[in-house]
Motif scaffolding. Structure first.
Motif, PDB file in Angstrom:
ATOM      1  N   GLN A 102       6.749  -6.369  -4.734  1.00  0.00           N
ATOM      2  CA  GLN A 102       7.893  -7.126  -4.212  1.00  0.00           C
ATOM      3  C   GLN A 102       8.421  -8.099  -5.263  1.00  0.00           C
ATOM      4  O   GLN A 102       9.621  -8.242  -5.448  1.00  0.00           O
ATOM      5  CB  GLN A 102       7.503  -7.884  -2.935  1.00  0.00           C
ATOM      6  N   LEU A 143       1.768   2.431  -0.403  1.00  0.00           N
ATOM      7  CA  LEU A 143       2.776   1.374  -0.475  1.00  0.00           C
ATOM      8  C   LEU A 143       4.054   1.892   0.162  1.00  0.00           C
ATOM      9  O   LEU A 143       4.411   3.057  -0.002  1.00  0.00           O
ATOM     10  CB  LEU A 143       3.039   0.964  -1.927  1.00  0.00           C
ATOM     11  N   THR A 146       1.252  -5.087  -2.694  1.00  0.00           N
ATOM     12  CA  THR A 146       2.575  -5.197  -2.088  1.00  0.00           C
ATOM     13  C   THR A 146       3.311  -6.416  -2.627  1.00  0.00           C
ATOM     14  O   THR A 146       4.504  -6.348  -2.938  1.00  0.00           O
ATOM     15  CB  THR A 146       2.450  -5.287  -0.545  1.00  0.00           C
ATOM     16  N   GLY A 199      -1.256   1.419  -3.775  1.00  0.00           N
ATOM     17  CA  GLY A 199      -1.527   0.849  -2.463  1.00  0.00           C
ATOM     18  C   GLY A 199      -2.982   0.896  -2.081  1.00  0.00           C
ATOM     19  O   GLY A 199      -3.580  -0.122  -1.802  1.00  0.00           O
TER      20      GLY A 199
END
Length: 170
Positions: A153, A103, A149, A125
């Motif tokens: 976020q 990530l 991701t 990730g």
């Protein structure tokens, strides 16, 4: 035919166990010891910079189980299924003690509390790692790294995020 039966039966059992092991699981089924019947009291999130040398700071988020942000997080986490990492079989079902971080900005560790019990899911990730008590497992979300991701976020943008790196310096 009788000579093949002693070989065929264990082979069929082994194939069934492998299919069971690799069958995609729901979010709650990935957390060792997690009880679907007991409510989650709250969720704590730790966002750690993927690159320790970056200018990003560590962030901590506390989400009440009845908050809108928690509900949105759960919608994201339950939107995919999770596939067991086959390499855990070599480690007798336990996840590796080292994870590859792919990530870009942050890795995330989500801790879910049910009374005195804590269950965690870490996003790196390439895969996610779950823990309940001393039991750890690694999974591949079927939605892929983009899913991870997007979750990270979402957590970065959460208004409840507290920058704990600068708070510890003052």
């Amino acid at each position: 035919m009788r000579k093949k039966l002693p070989i065929l039966l264990p082979l069929c059992v082994l194939c069934l166990l492998l299919v069971w092991y690799l069958w995609p699981r729901s979010f709650s089924d990935t957390l060792p010891g997690f009880s679907k019947d007991d409510p989650v009291t709250h969720c704590a999130v730790l966002l750690t910079p993927s690159d320790p040398g970056s200018s990003l700071s560590t962030k901590q988020i506390e989400l009440a189980a009845d908050s809108q942000a928690y509900q949105q997080l759960m919608e994201r986490l339950t939107s995919t299924r999770y596939l067991r990492n086959p390499t855990d079989l070599v480690r007798l079902g336990q996840a590796s003690s080292t994870q590859s971080i792919t990530l870009e900005d942050y890795t995330a560790t989500l801790s879910f509390y049910q009374g005195e019990s804590m269950f965690s899911m870490s996003f790196y990730g390439s895969q996610v790692e779950t823990q309940g008590g001393s039991d750890t497992r690694s999974y591949f979300p079927l939605a892929g790294q983009d899913f991870q991701t997007q979750v990270v976020q979402f957590l970065q943008d959460c208004p409840d995020a507290t920058d704990i790196s600068s708070a510890s310096r003052s």
